[in-house]
Design a protein around this motif. Structure first.
Motif, short mmCIF file in Angstrom:
data_model
loop_
_atom_site.label_atom_id
_atom_site.label_comp_id
_atom_site.label_asym_id
_atom_site.label_seq_id
_atom_site.Cartn_x
_atom_site.Cartn_y
_atom_site.Cartn_z
N GLU A 7 -39.72 -70.51 -45.48
CA GLU A 7 -40.17 -69.30 -44.79
C GLU A 7 -39.79 -69.29 -43.32
OE1 GLU A 7 -44.37 -66.89 -43.94
OE2 GLU A 7 -44.22 -68.29 -45.60
N LYS A 8 -39.87 -70.46 -42.68
CA LYS A 8 -39.56 -70.55 -41.27
C LYS A 8 -38.06 -70.37 -40.97
CE LYS A 8 -39.21 -75.63 -41.52
NZ LYS A 8 -37.74 -75.67 -41.42
N ASP A 9 -37.23 -70.49 -42.00
CA ASP A 9 -35.78 -70.36 -41.81
C ASP A 9 -35.31 -68.91 -41.77
OD1 ASP A 9 -35.36 -73.17 -41.84
OD2 ASP A 9 -35.47 -73.16 -44.03
N ILE A 10 -36.13 -67.98 -42.25
CA ILE A 10 -35.75 -66.57 -42.30
C ILE A 10 -36.38 -65.86 -41.11
CG2 ILE A 10 -35.68 -64.49 -43.71
CD1 ILE A 10 -34.26 -66.93 -44.94
N PRO A 11 -35.60 -65.44 -40.12
CA PRO A 11 -36.18 -64.81 -38.93
C PRO A 11 -36.79 -63.45 -39.25
CG PRO A 11 -33.79 -64.63 -38.89
CD PRO A 11 -34.12 -65.51 -40.05
N ASP A 12 -37.85 -63.11 -38.55
CA ASP A 12 -38.45 -61.79 -38.69
C ASP A 12 -37.51 -60.73 -38.15
OD1 ASP A 12 -40.68 -62.97 -39.73
OD2 ASP A 12 -41.88 -62.82 -37.90
N CYS A 13 -37.69 -59.50 -38.61
CA CYS A 13 -36.95 -58.36 -38.08
C CYS A 13 -37.37 -58.13 -36.63
CB CYS A 13 -37.24 -57.12 -38.93
SG CYS A 13 -36.43 -55.61 -38.36
N PRO A 14 -36.49 -57.61 -35.77
CA PRO A 14 -36.90 -57.31 -34.39
C PRO A 14 -38.10 -56.37 -34.30
CG PRO A 14 -34.51 -57.24 -34.58
CD PRO A 14 -35.04 -57.42 -35.97
N CYS A 15 -38.37 -55.58 -35.36
CA CYS A 15 -39.53 -54.69 -35.33
C CYS A 15 -40.84 -55.46 -35.50
CB CYS A 15 -39.40 -53.61 -36.41
SG CYS A 15 -39.77 -54.19 -38.10
N GLY A 16 -40.76 -56.73 -35.88
CA GLY A 16 -41.95 -57.56 -36.07
C GLY A 16 -42.29 -57.82 -37.51
N ALA A 17 -41.71 -57.05 -38.43
CA ALA A 17 -41.98 -57.25 -39.85
C ALA A 17 -41.20 -58.45 -40.38
CB ALA A 17 -41.59 -56.00 -40.65
N ARG A 18 -41.72 -59.05 -41.43
CA ARG A 18 -41.01 -60.15 -42.06
C ARG A 18 -39.85 -59.60 -42.88
NH1 ARG A 18 -45.28 -64.79 -44.03
NH2 ARG A 18 -46.17 -65.21 -41.96
N ARG A 19 -38.91 -60.47 -43.15
CA ARG A 19 -37.80 -60.10 -44.02
C ARG A 19 -38.04 -60.64 -45.42
NH1 ARG A 19 -34.18 -60.93 -39.26
NH2 ARG A 19 -33.11 -58.94 -38.88
N LEU A 20 -37.61 -59.86 -46.42
CA LEU A 20 -37.72 -60.31 -47.80
C LEU A 20 -36.34 -60.29 -48.46
CD1 LEU A 20 -37.49 -57.43 -49.46
CD2 LEU A 20 -39.93 -57.33 -49.05
N PHE A 21 -36.22 -61.06 -49.52
CA PHE A 21 -34.96 -61.12 -50.25
C PHE A 21 -34.66 -59.77 -50.88
CE2 PHE A 21 -32.92 -61.59 -54.40
CZ PHE A 21 -31.70 -62.14 -54.02
N GLU A 22 -33.39 -59.33 -50.79
CA GLU A 22 -33.01 -58.06 -51.40
C GLU A 22 -31.91 -58.23 -52.44
OE1 GLU A 22 -32.16 -53.38 -50.41
OE2 GLU A 22 -33.07 -54.72 -48.93
N PHE A 23 -30.86 -58.97 -52.12
CA PHE A 23 -29.83 -59.21 -53.14
C PHE A 23 -29.06 -60.47 -52.81
CE2 PHE A 23 -27.31 -56.84 -50.04
CZ PHE A 23 -26.03 -57.35 -50.15
#
Length: 328
Positions: A259-275
Protein backbone atom coordinates in the motif's frame (compact mmCIF):
# COMPACT_ATOMS: atom_id res chain seq x y z
CA UNK A 1 -4.26 2.07 -2.33
CA UNK A 2 -7.92 1.23 -1.92
CA UNK A 3 -8.95 -2.27 -0.95
CA UNK A 4 -9.25 -4.68 -3.85
CA UNK A 5 -12.12 -7.03 -4.56
CA UNK A 6 -12.36 -10.31 -6.38
CA UNK A 7 -14.38 -10.79 -9.54
CA UNK A 8 -14.22 -11.48 -13.23
CA UNK A 9 -11.98 -9.22 -15.26
CA UNK A 10 -12.55 -7.87 -18.73
CA UNK A 11 -9.93 -9.10 -21.18
CA UNK A 12 -8.45 -7.09 -24.04
CA UNK A 13 -7.32 -8.59 -27.35
CA UNK A 14 -5.51 -6.88 -30.22
CA UNK A 15 -7.28 -7.06 -33.56
CA UNK A 16 -6.70 -5.39 -36.91
CA UNK A 17 -9.16 -2.58 -37.62
CA UNK A 18 -9.71 0.03 -40.35
CA UNK A 19 -8.16 3.41 -39.61
CA UNK A 20 -11.53 5.16 -39.28
CA UNK A 21 -12.45 3.02 -36.28
CA UNK A 22 -9.38 4.29 -34.41
CA UNK A 23 -10.11 8.01 -34.66
CA UNK A 24 -10.79 10.11 -31.55
CA UNK A 25 -14.49 10.61 -32.37
CA UNK A 26 -14.96 6.82 -32.26
CA UNK A 27 -13.63 6.65 -28.67
CA UNK A 28 -11.28 3.75 -29.44
CA UNK A 29 -9.21 1.45 -27.29
CA UNK A 30 -6.09 0.74 -29.30
CA UNK A 31 -2.46 -0.32 -29.39
CA UNK A 32 0.34 1.43 -31.27
CA UNK A 33 0.36 4.18 -33.86
CA UNK A 34 -0.32 7.63 -32.45
CA UNK A 35 -2.64 8.45 -29.54
CA UNK A 36 -6.22 9.31 -30.48
CA UNK A 37 -6.54 11.98 -27.81
CA UNK A 38 -9.86 12.35 -26.00
CA UNK A 39 -10.05 15.98 -24.86
CA UNK A 40 -8.10 18.44 -27.00
CA UNK A 41 -7.48 20.85 -24.12
CA UNK A 42 -4.47 20.49 -21.86
CA UNK A 43 -2.67 17.74 -23.76
CA UNK A 44 0.54 16.60 -22.04
CA UNK A 45 3.46 18.43 -23.60
CA UNK A 46 7.02 17.33 -24.40
CA UNK A 47 8.12 17.79 -20.77
CA UNK A 48 5.36 15.51 -19.43
CA UNK A 49 6.03 12.96 -22.18
CA UNK A 50 9.77 12.75 -21.56
CA UNK A 51 11.33 9.73 -19.88
CA UNK A 52 12.03 10.54 -16.22
CA UNK A 53 15.18 8.41 -16.41
CA UNK A 54 16.90 9.39 -19.67
CA UNK A 55 14.97 12.47 -20.80
CA UNK A 56 14.16 11.09 -24.27
CA UNK A 57 10.63 11.32 -25.71
CA UNK A 58 8.33 8.51 -24.63
CA UNK A 59 6.57 6.32 -27.19
CA UNK A 60 2.82 5.72 -27.18
CA UNK A 61 1.93 2.16 -26.15
CA UNK A 62 -1.86 1.99 -25.84
CA UNK A 63 -5.02 3.78 -24.83
CA UNK A 64 -8.07 2.38 -23.10
CA UNK A 65 -11.56 3.85 -23.24
CA UNK A 66 -12.91 3.37 -19.72
CA UNK A 67 -15.98 5.52 -18.89
CA UNK A 68 -17.42 5.36 -15.38
CA UNK A 69 -21.14 4.44 -15.21
CA UNK A 70 -23.11 6.87 -13.10
CA UNK A 71 -20.50 9.62 -13.33
CA UNK A 72 -21.73 12.48 -15.51
CA UNK A 73 -18.30 14.10 -15.51
CA UNK A 74 -16.68 10.86 -16.74
CA UNK A 75 -19.19 9.89 -19.42
CA UNK A 76 -16.15 9.76 -21.71
CA UNK A 77 -12.93 8.64 -20.02
CA UNK A 78 -9.67 7.28 -21.40
CA UNK A 79 -6.24 6.23 -20.15
CA UNK A 80 -3.06 6.67 -22.21
CA UNK A 81 0.10 4.64 -21.54
CA UNK A 82 3.59 5.63 -22.75
CA UNK A 83 6.99 3.98 -22.36
CA UNK A 84 10.61 4.74 -23.15
CA UNK A 85 11.89 2.83 -26.17
CA UNK A 86 15.20 4.66 -26.48
CA UNK A 87 18.13 2.26 -25.93
CA UNK A 88 19.89 1.72 -23.65
CA UNK A 89 17.18 3.01 -21.27
CA UNK A 90 13.89 1.36 -22.33
CA UNK A 91 12.57 1.69 -18.80
CA UNK A 92 10.53 4.87 -18.25
CA UNK A 93 6.72 4.57 -18.01
CA UNK A 94 3.96 7.19 -17.66
CA UNK A 95 0.17 7.01 -17.83
CA UNK A 96 -2.37 9.83 -18.20
CA UNK A 97 -6.13 10.02 -17.63
CA UNK A 98 -8.63 12.33 -19.30
CA UNK A 99 -12.41 12.51 -18.92
CA UNK A 100 -15.29 14.54 -20.32
CA UNK A 101 -19.01 14.91 -19.71
CA UNK A 102 -21.37 13.80 -22.46
CA UNK A 103 -21.95 17.44 -23.42
CA UNK A 104 -18.53 18.85 -24.23
CA UNK A 105 -16.71 21.09 -26.70
CA UNK A 106 -15.22 18.30 -28.81
CA UNK A 107 -17.77 15.59 -29.60
CA UNK A 108 -21.41 15.18 -30.53
CA UNK A 109 -23.88 14.47 -27.76
CA UNK A 110 -25.11 11.50 -29.78
CA UNK A 111 -23.04 8.29 -30.08
CA UNK A 112 -20.93 7.89 -33.23
CA UNK A 113 -22.29 5.99 -36.21
CA UNK A 114 -21.14 2.42 -36.72
CA UNK A 115 -20.92 3.00 -40.46
CA UNK A 116 -17.66 3.97 -42.18
CA UNK A 117 -17.32 7.70 -42.94
CA UNK A 118 -17.53 8.88 -46.53
CA UNK A 119 -14.08 10.44 -46.21
CA UNK A 120 -11.34 7.97 -45.33
CA UNK A 121 -7.91 8.90 -44.05
CA UNK A 122 -5.41 8.32 -41.28
CA UNK A 123 -6.68 7.33 -37.84
CA UNK A 124 -5.16 10.46 -36.26
CA UNK A 125 -5.35 14.01 -37.63
CA UNK A 126 -2.14 15.95 -37.02
CA UNK A 127 -3.89 19.25 -36.37
CA UNK A 128 -6.47 19.77 -33.65
CA UNK A 129 -9.62 21.85 -34.05
CA UNK A 130 -7.96 24.45 -31.83
CA UNK A 131 -5.22 24.83 -34.44
CA UNK A 132 -2.52 23.12 -32.38
CA UNK A 133 -0.27 20.80 -34.37
CA UNK A 134 0.83 17.29 -33.37
CA UNK A 135 4.18 15.62 -33.87
CA UNK A 136 4.19 13.65 -37.12
CA UNK A 137 6.25 10.91 -35.48
CA UNK A 138 4.40 10.23 -32.20
CA UNK A 139 1.17 12.25 -32.35
CA UNK A 140 1.90 14.28 -29.22
CA UNK A 141 1.95 18.08 -29.10
CA UNK A 142 4.37 19.38 -31.74
CA UNK A 143 5.55 22.91 -30.89
CA UNK A 144 8.67 22.61 -33.12
CA UNK A 145 8.46 23.15 -36.90
CA UNK A 146 10.71 22.01 -39.72
CA UNK A 147 12.82 25.03 -40.70
CA UNK A 148 12.75 24.04 -44.38
CA UNK A 149 9.13 23.22 -45.25
CA UNK A 150 7.45 24.84 -42.20
CA UNK A 151 4.73 22.18 -42.53
CA UNK A 152 6.03 19.24 -40.50
CA UNK A 153 5.70 19.57 -36.73
CA UNK A 154 7.57 17.71 -34.00
CA UNK A 155 7.54 17.34 -30.24
CA UNK A 156 11.33 17.31 -29.97
CA UNK A 157 14.60 17.53 -31.83
CA UNK A 158 15.00 13.75 -31.42
CA UNK A 159 11.81 13.03 -33.35
CA UNK A 160 12.61 15.61 -36.02
CA UNK A 161 15.99 13.92 -36.52
CA UNK A 162 14.38 10.48 -36.57
CA UNK A 163 11.79 11.56 -39.13
CA UNK A 164 14.45 13.14 -41.32
CA UNK A 165 16.63 10.04 -41.15
CA UNK A 166 13.71 7.81 -42.14
CA UNK A 167 12.72 10.03 -45.03
CA UNK A 168 9.32 11.03 -43.59
CA UNK A 169 8.23 7.38 -43.58
CA UNK A 170 8.03 6.91 -39.82
CA UNK A 171 4.26 7.21 -39.71
CA UNK A 172 3.87 4.50 -42.33
CA UNK A 173 5.86 1.96 -40.28
CA UNK A 174 3.78 2.21 -37.11
CA UNK A 175 1.34 -0.66 -36.74
CA UNK A 176 -1.82 -0.11 -34.73
CA UNK A 177 -4.55 -2.43 -33.54
CA UNK A 178 -7.94 -2.05 -31.96
CA UNK A 179 -8.35 -3.46 -28.44
CA UNK A 180 -11.48 -5.60 -28.33
CA UNK A 181 -12.88 -6.23 -24.85
CA UNK A 182 -14.51 -9.47 -23.69
CA UNK A 183 -15.59 -10.52 -20.20
CA UNK A 184 -13.55 -13.32 -18.71
CA UNK A 185 -15.53 -16.48 -18.04
CA UNK A 186 -15.78 -17.47 -14.44
CA UNK A 187 -13.09 -20.14 -14.27
CA UNK A 188 -11.72 -21.44 -11.02
CA UNK A 189 -7.98 -21.77 -11.52
CA UNK A 190 -6.34 -24.91 -10.27
CA UNK A 191 -4.17 -24.39 -7.25
CA UNK A 192 -0.77 -25.83 -7.90
CA UNK A 193 0.25 -27.47 -4.67
CA UNK A 194 3.87 -28.10 -3.96
CA UNK A 195 4.80 -30.56 -1.24
CA UNK A 196 7.73 -29.05 0.57
CA UNK A 197 8.74 -32.56 1.63
CA UNK A 198 9.63 -33.21 -2.02
CA UNK A 199 12.27 -30.49 -1.94
CA UNK A 200 14.95 -32.72 -0.56
CA UNK A 201 18.37 -33.95 -1.46
CA UNK A 202 21.96 -33.09 -0.82
CA UNK A 203 23.06 -29.61 -1.88
CA UNK A 204 26.63 -29.41 -0.76
CA UNK A 205 27.26 -28.24 2.76
CA UNK A 206 24.78 -25.34 2.81
CA UNK A 207 23.31 -24.62 6.25
CA UNK A 208 19.92 -26.19 6.90
CA UNK A 209 18.30 -22.78 7.55
CA UNK A 210 19.54 -21.49 4.17
CA UNK A 211 18.21 -24.57 2.38
CA UNK A 212 14.82 -24.14 4.02
CA UNK A 213 14.70 -20.48 2.98
CA UNK A 214 15.69 -21.30 -0.61
CA UNK A 215 13.15 -24.09 -0.88
CA UNK A 216 10.29 -21.98 0.44
CA UNK A 217 11.20 -19.07 -1.86
CA UNK A 218 11.37 -21.27 -4.96
CA UNK A 219 8.17 -23.05 -3.98
CA UNK A 220 6.33 -19.72 -3.58
CA UNK A 221 7.67 -18.41 -6.89
CA UNK A 222 6.59 -21.58 -8.67
CA UNK A 223 3.10 -21.36 -7.16
CA UNK A 224 2.62 -17.72 -8.18
CA UNK A 225 3.92 -18.26 -11.70
CA UNK A 226 1.84 -21.41 -12.15
CA UNK A 227 -1.23 -19.57 -10.89
CA UNK A 228 -0.56 -16.81 -13.43
CA UNK A 229 -0.20 -19.31 -16.27
CA UNK A 230 -3.31 -21.21 -15.22
CA UNK A 231 -5.34 -18.01 -15.04
CA UNK A 232 -4.48 -16.88 -18.56
CA UNK A 233 -4.40 -20.35 -20.15
CA UNK A 234 -8.04 -20.25 -21.39
CA UNK A 235 -7.27 -17.00 -23.29
CA UNK A 236 -3.50 -16.93 -23.90
CA UNK A 237 -3.68 -14.05 -26.42
CA UNK A 238 -4.99 -11.53 -23.91
CA UNK A 239 -2.93 -8.34 -23.87
CA UNK A 240 -4.84 -6.56 -21.13
CA UNK A 241 -6.96 -7.29 -18.06
CA UNK A 242 -9.37 -4.60 -16.85
CA UNK A 243 -11.11 -4.54 -13.48
CA UNK A 244 -11.33 -1.29 -11.54
CA UNK A 245 -10.85 -2.21 -7.90
CA UNK A 246 -10.22 -5.88 -8.73
CA UNK A 247 -7.00 -7.52 -7.53
CA UNK A 248 -4.37 -7.86 -10.29
CA UNK A 249 -2.69 -11.16 -11.04
CA UNK A 250 1.06 -11.10 -10.56
CA UNK A 251 3.59 -13.03 -12.59
CA UNK A 252 6.11 -13.25 -9.77
CA UNK A 253 6.31 -13.16 -6.00
CA UNK A 254 9.02 -10.52 -6.26
CA UNK A 255 8.31 -6.78 -6.43
CA UNK A 256 4.61 -6.95 -5.54
CA UNK A 257 3.64 -3.44 -4.38
CA UNK A 258 2.50 -2.72 -0.87
CA UNK A 259 0.00 0.00 0.00
CA UNK A 260 2.81 2.40 0.83
CA UNK A 261 4.33 1.91 -2.64
CA UNK A 262 1.31 3.38 -4.48
CA UNK A 263 1.30 7.19 -4.13
CA UNK A 264 -1.97 8.98 -3.47
CA UNK A 265 -3.49 11.17 -6.17
CA UNK A 266 -2.59 14.89 -5.84
CA UNK A 267 -6.28 15.47 -4.96
CA UNK A 268 -5.70 13.48 -1.75
CA UNK A 269 -7.63 10.35 -2.73
CA UNK A 270 -5.98 6.96 -2.77
CA UNK A 271 -5.27 5.18 -6.01
CA UNK A 272 -6.76 1.81 -6.84
CA UNK A 273 -5.87 -0.80 -9.41
CA UNK A 274 -7.67 -0.33 -12.74
CA UNK A 275 -6.00 -2.51 -15.36
CA UNK A 276 -2.86 -4.44 -16.18
CA UNK A 277 -0.91 -4.86 -19.39
CA UNK A 278 0.15 -8.42 -20.10
CA UNK A 279 3.50 -9.57 -21.59
CA UNK A 280 1.67 -10.73 -24.75
CA UNK A 281 1.39 -7.09 -25.82
CA UNK A 282 5.12 -7.06 -26.53
CA UNK A 283 4.43 -9.19 -29.62
CA UNK A 284 2.57 -6.25 -31.18
CA UNK A 285 5.07 -3.49 -30.40
CA UNK A 286 7.93 -4.59 -32.66
CA UNK A 287 10.22 -3.67 -29.80
CA UNK A 288 13.26 -5.49 -31.16
CA UNK A 289 13.66 -3.12 -34.12
CA UNK A 290 15.28 -0.53 -31.84
CA UNK A 291 18.01 -2.82 -30.57
CA UNK A 292 17.52 -3.38 -26.86
CA UNK A 293 13.93 -4.44 -26.28
CA UNK A 294 11.46 -2.87 -23.93
CA UNK A 295 10.29 -5.66 -21.67
CA UNK A 296 8.03 -6.39 -18.71
CA UNK A 297 6.19 -9.17 -16.91
CA UNK A 298 3.17 -7.11 -15.81
CA UNK A 299 2.38 -3.39 -15.98
CA UNK A 300 -0.22 -2.53 -13.34
CA UNK A 301 -2.00 0.83 -13.69
CA UNK A 302 -3.39 2.50 -10.58
CA UNK A 303 -5.76 5.47 -10.86
CA UNK A 304 -7.46 7.95 -8.55
CA UNK A 305 -10.27 6.23 -6.63
CA UNK A 306 -12.36 9.38 -7.06
CA UNK A 307 -11.37 9.83 -10.73
CA UNK A 308 -10.92 13.51 -9.92
CA UNK A 309 -10.75 16.31 -12.42
CA UNK A 310 -7.57 18.34 -12.16
CA UNK A 311 -8.73 21.11 -14.49
CA UNK A 312 -9.67 20.27 -18.09
CA UNK A 313 -6.45 18.54 -19.07
CA UNK A 314 -4.75 15.21 -18.55
CA UNK A 315 -3.99 13.89 -15.08
CA UNK A 316 -0.96 11.67 -14.58
CA UNK A 317 -1.63 8.38 -12.82
CA UNK A 318 0.72 5.62 -11.62
CA UNK A 319 2.31 2.57 -13.26
CA UNK A 320 3.90 -0.32 -11.37
CA UNK A 321 6.25 -2.51 -13.41
CA UNK A 322 6.87 -6.09 -12.40
CA UNK A 323 9.47 -8.10 -14.26
CA UNK A 324 9.67 -11.84 -14.62
CA UNK A 325 11.87 -13.33 -11.91
CA UNK A 326 14.25 -16.07 -13.02
CA UNK A 327 14.33 -18.78 -10.40
CA UNK A 328 16.80 -21.67 -10.50
Amino acid sequence: MAATRTGAAELGFAEAAPAWRLRSERFPSKVGGRPAWLGEAGLPGPAELACALCGRPLAFVLQLYAPLPGRADAFHRALFLFCCRAPPCCAGLRVFRNQLPRKNDFYSYEPPSESPPTEMGESVCLQLKSGAHLCRVCGCLGPKTCSRCHKAHYCSKEHQTLDWRLGHKQACTQSEFEIVIETEDEITPEVVATDESEITGSIGEAPEEELDSMAKHESREDKIFQKFKTKIAPEPEQILRYGRGVAPIWISGENIPQEKDIPDCPCGARRLFEFQVMPQLLNYLKADRLGRSVDWGVLAIFTCAESCRQGTGYTEEFVWKQDVTDTP
